[in-house]
Motif scaffolding. Structure first.
Motif, short mmCIF file in Angstrom:
data_model
loop_
_atom_site.label_atom_id
_atom_site.label_comp_id
_atom_site.label_asym_id
_atom_site.label_seq_id
_atom_site.Cartn_x
_atom_site.Cartn_y
_atom_site.Cartn_z
N CYS A 43 48.80 60.30 32.62
CA CYS A 43 49.06 60.60 33.90
C CYS A 43 49.28 59.41 34.89
CB CYS A 43 48.08 61.48 34.48
SG CYS A 43 47.90 63.15 33.71
N THR A 44 48.63 58.26 34.23
CA THR A 44 49.04 57.07 35.12
C THR A 44 49.77 55.98 34.88
OG1 THR A 44 46.87 56.28 33.84
CG2 THR A 44 46.53 57.07 36.26
N VAL A 97 45.36 59.98 42.34
CA VAL A 97 46.25 60.33 41.46
C VAL A 97 46.63 61.74 41.43
CG1 VAL A 97 47.29 59.91 39.20
CG2 VAL A 97 45.98 57.93 40.28
N ARG A 98 45.50 62.41 41.24
CA ARG A 98 45.51 63.85 41.13
C ARG A 98 46.44 64.62 42.19
NH1 ARG A 98 39.92 66.37 41.14
NH2 ARG A 98 39.67 64.92 39.38
N THR A 139 42.22 63.08 35.85
CA THR A 139 42.62 61.83 36.54
C THR A 139 41.84 61.51 37.71
OG1 THR A 139 44.03 63.18 37.93
CG2 THR A 139 44.96 62.22 35.74
N PRO A 186 54.17 59.38 39.69
CA PRO A 186 53.81 60.74 39.90
C PRO A 186 54.85 61.70 39.66
CG PRO A 186 52.78 59.37 41.36
CD PRO A 186 53.83 58.53 40.82
N ARG A 240 44.43 61.32 30.53
CA ARG A 240 44.31 60.41 31.94
C ARG A 240 45.18 59.16 31.83
NH1 ARG A 240 41.87 56.13 33.80
NH2 ARG A 240 41.16 55.45 32.02
N GLU A 241 45.42 58.57 30.68
CA GLU A 241 46.40 57.61 30.57
C GLU A 241 47.79 57.89 30.78
OE1 GLU A 241 47.12 54.46 26.90
OE2 GLU A 241 44.75 54.75 27.56
#
Lengths: 459, 459
Positions: free
Chosen positions: B26-27, B57-58, B53, B31, B23-24
């Motif tokens: 991905c952010t 964001v996803r 995520t 993107p 998760r971290e």
């Protein structure tokens, strides 16, 4: 670009001295559009019209005029007017304009500019043509990390008239080191008391001033940016590239690439087709044409070397155009795909082996198809009894087909390999012009052809 | 585009189930960048990562994935997840994605979307591929003319999270008729009590939803816009094109034009070189290659028709490559210049006569130069006694030179004329592929050549 649509009306307004109407006309539309209309006038008239407008508008319209019109108009601009004009231009336009002026004219303007503007010119001119540094503007907005959101918005609001964009602001420390960025949108949705330091984005995409402007434009495209910060070797912020610069850079690049790939010299400054005189067109084109003609002589020598084969079997000459065409066309296709994929960053020069393997498979398919076609054609011919006695149509067909297939494979691989090799040697892949490739595969193709038919037909 | 740099690390995080780290990751970056890393994974793994995520964001990362990855990943997306994903996408991305899905999948998603989103899809899908309407987004900001500046800024601030841009807002009446526009910058430098109606710019550049997306992109470039309003036939605002859309449209267009001009079929969706299988490459290229080979046969027939001349005077065969090359190269150059100038809007199809006159003068210069070269070559040859007895080297030289000069003039004019004719007939000028032109001028050139030498040398 000129637009002659309003030429008679504008001429009339100028000759009648209706300055009020002219002033109104100049502010009624986007400066870029006004500039197109004005470019149709004589340079003296252009300046008569621009004199009627406020300094800021005048500088903006002037910056949009065609380069030649700008330079010609300076003949009619007084020294004071010139200083006023130049100091109202945006820094990047100003540098471009001063570069275009004859040296003594530019030198006359410089002392009259404020220290900060001279500093700008020095800095922007110090980057070589074609780099991000040479196209960037220094009218960007910065914020300190310890402002709060309300203060930041207030600062941007105050500076708005002098900044190319206030929609992104760069957070810098006292040494102009880039700490992060905030968009005006982020500022507007944050609490007024939040600190810039805490809402800024720390991962900032940037480009070095010494990198190519295409590099910068590609980043703007890839990350959908409004502006891209330009930094120097010490990581200090020196300017920004904006989305509209990027668009111009990209279309110049594509234009230049296409010209280069089709064997036309000349830079994007000369790419204005109608503005370029026939003599200049001739100069831009003749170099390659002569070089290619000389390459064509080599093909001639090969034909001459195999004159004996041709005299023995004149029919073989009729396959030469198909052979040369197939080589040039398949090689041109693979070169185009590779040049294009290199330009968009999709391929890297180190992908050589992967590309060659892919092209090899494609060329087997294409070569096989064309070989079949050639074989069929020979059989069709032999029905009408065009073959010299003693030759089986199947053997002749096989010889021609084999040569053609081999030629397609070689040409396709050469077409992919040469631009990749150019890119690896840090040249522009588009320098491997498609016509040059066609001439080269003419030479390899004729050699392959004559050797193959000599061996297979035992001539 | 795939980036395999972090593939092993990502694989490991997935297999160890370290969702917090994923998760971290991905952010931590844009993107678009994350999407490149994820595209290297298997579709199932991609979705495992994206599940970690937040929805917004996803959806953004997902929208940046390669098209094929998107479609393959849907196999692993549950129905609820799919609804959540689609409803978090921006309207234009959503429409593009749903178009790519197999019909039954897309149909399953639709009912779950809110009325307004379905409405959006219906409207955006109703414009044919390639129009401004099909690439526009409906996430734009509007203002009423009777708001004051403070109210307007407050409205934009509130709507910011849902708008593609808040840096320009369009002023519309209750029928969504476009009255004007204000930039956020204008709003910020105006008094808070000023009325939007009084500060808005009334001359707004716009594009019709039914016009081509290239038309829209050219306007964004020409006027340096952040966004361009898209209106329907009733002048009502239906969407906007943004500067980043424009950049993608332009580079697609240049890519497509270049491919078309070099005789490669396939649209911009298939232009991903490494993603295209050899078989697909073969299909995109073979059509033209076969057509051109058939054209090459015509040149063969012409050589055959003049077999007698060649048997009598075999030396003449050695000039054929130079002749064919010169025609193809000069024709290709003028075609390139015309195609390019038509693409940038600098030339209009009605400029035919001006272009032909200019190209005629250029071709005289080029033809003269090459004729001299050919003449020199024949003289050089005759020194070594290669000419058949009874022929003066000067006469042979003159014949070859005259044919070459004539060929260059014809080819240059044809190269300029054919793309202009295509544009006039409302086809894409780049459809007149340069290799096709080369094959055509091979045919005219050989005919010119044999007729000229027959006449001059009385063969």
């Amino acid at each position: 670009v000129k637009n002659t649509l309003l030429l008679p009306e504008l001429r009339e307004l100028v000759s009648l001295g209706r300055f009020e109407d002219l002033r109104e006309f100049c502010t009624a539309e986007h400066p870029g559009v006004i500039a197109e209309f004005l470019s149709a006038l004589d340079p003296e008239e252009v300046w008569v019209v621009l004199r009627t407008t406020p300094s800021a508008v005048r500088a903006e319209i002037f910056s949009h005029l065609d380069e030649e019109v700008q330079v010609e108009a300076t003949e009619f601009i007084g020294r004071r007017e010139m200083t006023d004009l130049v100091s109202h231009m945006s820094p990047d336009d100003r540098v471009d304009f001063l570069k275009r002026l004859p040296e003594e004219k530019a030198a006359a303007v410089l002392p009259a500019l404020a220290q900060v503007e001279r500093e700008d010119i020095r800095r922007l001119s110090s980057y070589p043509e074609g780099t991000a540094g040479a196209v960037m503007t220094s009218d960007y907005a910065t914020l300190g990390p310890d402002l709060n959101v309300d203060q930041a918005i207030e600062k941007l609001r105050r500076e708005a008239p002098d900044r190319e964009t206030i929609y992104v602001a760069y957070v810098v420390d006292e040494k102009r080191q880039l700490l992060g960025l905030v968009s005006l949108r982020d500022l507007m949705v944050s609490r007024g008391s939040a600190m810039v330091r805490n809402i800024m984005k720390e991962e900032v995409v940037s480009v070095l001033a010494s990198e190519s402007r295409e590099e910068g434009a590609l980043k703007i495209q890839k990350y959908d940016l409004i502006a891209l910060p330009v930094i120097d070797g010490d990581q200090a912020l020196v300017g920004i590239l904006t989305h509209d610069d990027a668009m111009d850079v990209m279309s110049d690049k594509f234009s230049e690439d296409m010209g280069r790939f089709m064997a036309i010299a000349g830079t994007s400054h000369e790419r204005d087709y109608l503005r370029t005189s026939p003599w200049e067109h001739f100069r831009n084109r003749s170099g390659w044409i002569v070089a290619l003609a000389l390459l064509g002589l080599v093909s001639g020598y090969i034909i001459q070397a195999f004159e004996g084969v041709l005299l023995q079997f004149a029919l073989l000459a009729t396959f030469i155009p198909m052979l040369a065409g197939a080589g040039g066309n398949t090689g041109g296709q693979s070169a185009t795909l590779v040049v294009r994929a290199l330009a968009t960053g999709e391929l890297l020069p180190r992908n050589v082996l992967g590309v060659l393997w892919r092209e090899f498979r494609v060329s087997l398919l294409l070569g096989g198809l064309l070989a079949l076609l050639a074989f069929g054609r020979v059989l069709l011919f032999s029905r009408h009894g065009h073959l010299p006695p003693g030759f089986s149509p199947y053997v002749v067909g096989a010889a021609v087909a084999a040569a053609l297939g081999f030629q397609v494979v070689t040409s396709t691989l050469l077409g992919a390999l040469l631009p990749l090799a150019a890119a690896r040697a840090r040249f522009d892949p588009a320098l491997v012009a498609s016509p040059a490739l066609a001439s080269i595969v003419d030479i390899t193709g004729l050699t392959i052809y004559f050797i193959t038919v000599k061996i297979v037909l035992r001539l």
